[in-house]
Design an enzyme around this catalytic site. Sequence first.
Site, PDB file in Angstrom:
ATOM      1  N   ASP A  15       0.759  -1.131   0.082  1.00 11.06           N
ATOM      2  CA  ASP A  15       0.155  -0.024   0.016  1.00 11.06           C
ATOM      3  C   ASP A  15       0.868   1.208  -0.158  1.00 11.06           C
ATOM      4  O   ASP A  15       1.809   1.364   0.954  1.00 11.06           O
ATOM      5  CB  ASP A  15      -0.890   0.025   1.231  1.00 11.06           C
ATOM      6  N   ASP A  71     -15.409  -3.651  -0.403  1.00  9.88           N
ATOM      7  CA  ASP A  71     -14.936  -3.469   1.007  1.00  9.88           C
ATOM      8  C   ASP A  71     -16.258  -3.308   1.731  1.00  9.88           C
ATOM      9  O   ASP A  71     -16.926  -2.148   1.422  1.00  9.88           O
ATOM     10  CB  ASP A  71     -13.942  -2.329   1.166  1.00  9.88           C
TER      11      ASP A  71
END
Length: 244
Positions: A8, A129
Amino acid sequence: MLVLPAIDIKDGNCVRLYRGDYSTVHKVAESAVETAKEFEKAGAEFMHMVDLDGAKDGKRVNSDLILDVRNNCRLKIEVGGGIRDMEAVDFYLANGIDRVILGSAAIRNPAFVKEAVKKYASQIAVSIDALNGMVSADGWTDTSEINYIELAKQMEDIGVQYLIFTDISKDGMLSGPNLTMLDELKASVHCHIIASGGVSNLKDILNLSALDIYGAISGKAIYTGALDLSRAIEVAKAAAKRKA
């Protein structure tokens, strides 16, 4: 089952968050390129990368660094974060990225997702998500009123072949993935399911393999040493052979 190590990116750094909370950001590695090379040495075939700034801002922010990684390793790479239009999709796929991940666009602009899938087919994945079963968007800063199963079915109907599912409450917590939600998701659609969030040890790899999940993304557990990437890959492959 594929094990996909994760990188990330925020402010040009390799970072991790707790439960998607940007205020908890902490650096986990000095170099994205060197980290990718280590993943490659461990036997990974596919890597998961997210532009966290892009996810929050709705545009490409760290794409130069992502392409630097692309150009310095042989791993296949999927990229998400801030990909909200065809220009961004075209950019990444034209520059060697193997699969792009659409997240907020699945809620905000399903017509765009349909256009991308029509053009690129299996090179498009959709990230779902969820917090308490409801889908979140915009870098997890906004929760919708759409149930994750409902969105998954909508995406399957428009031709999406790959779904990445994250239970936000599990992300970065090293507490194991939400097997119940993943099992329900797999039973509801025919897409390839990639699990993300909480994948932290070999037991999680075995549990996901038992569900016949296509892939498992792990980030924090690899950086902390809780999950040995090379061993996880071996275990996933062994589980697949036993099923064959």
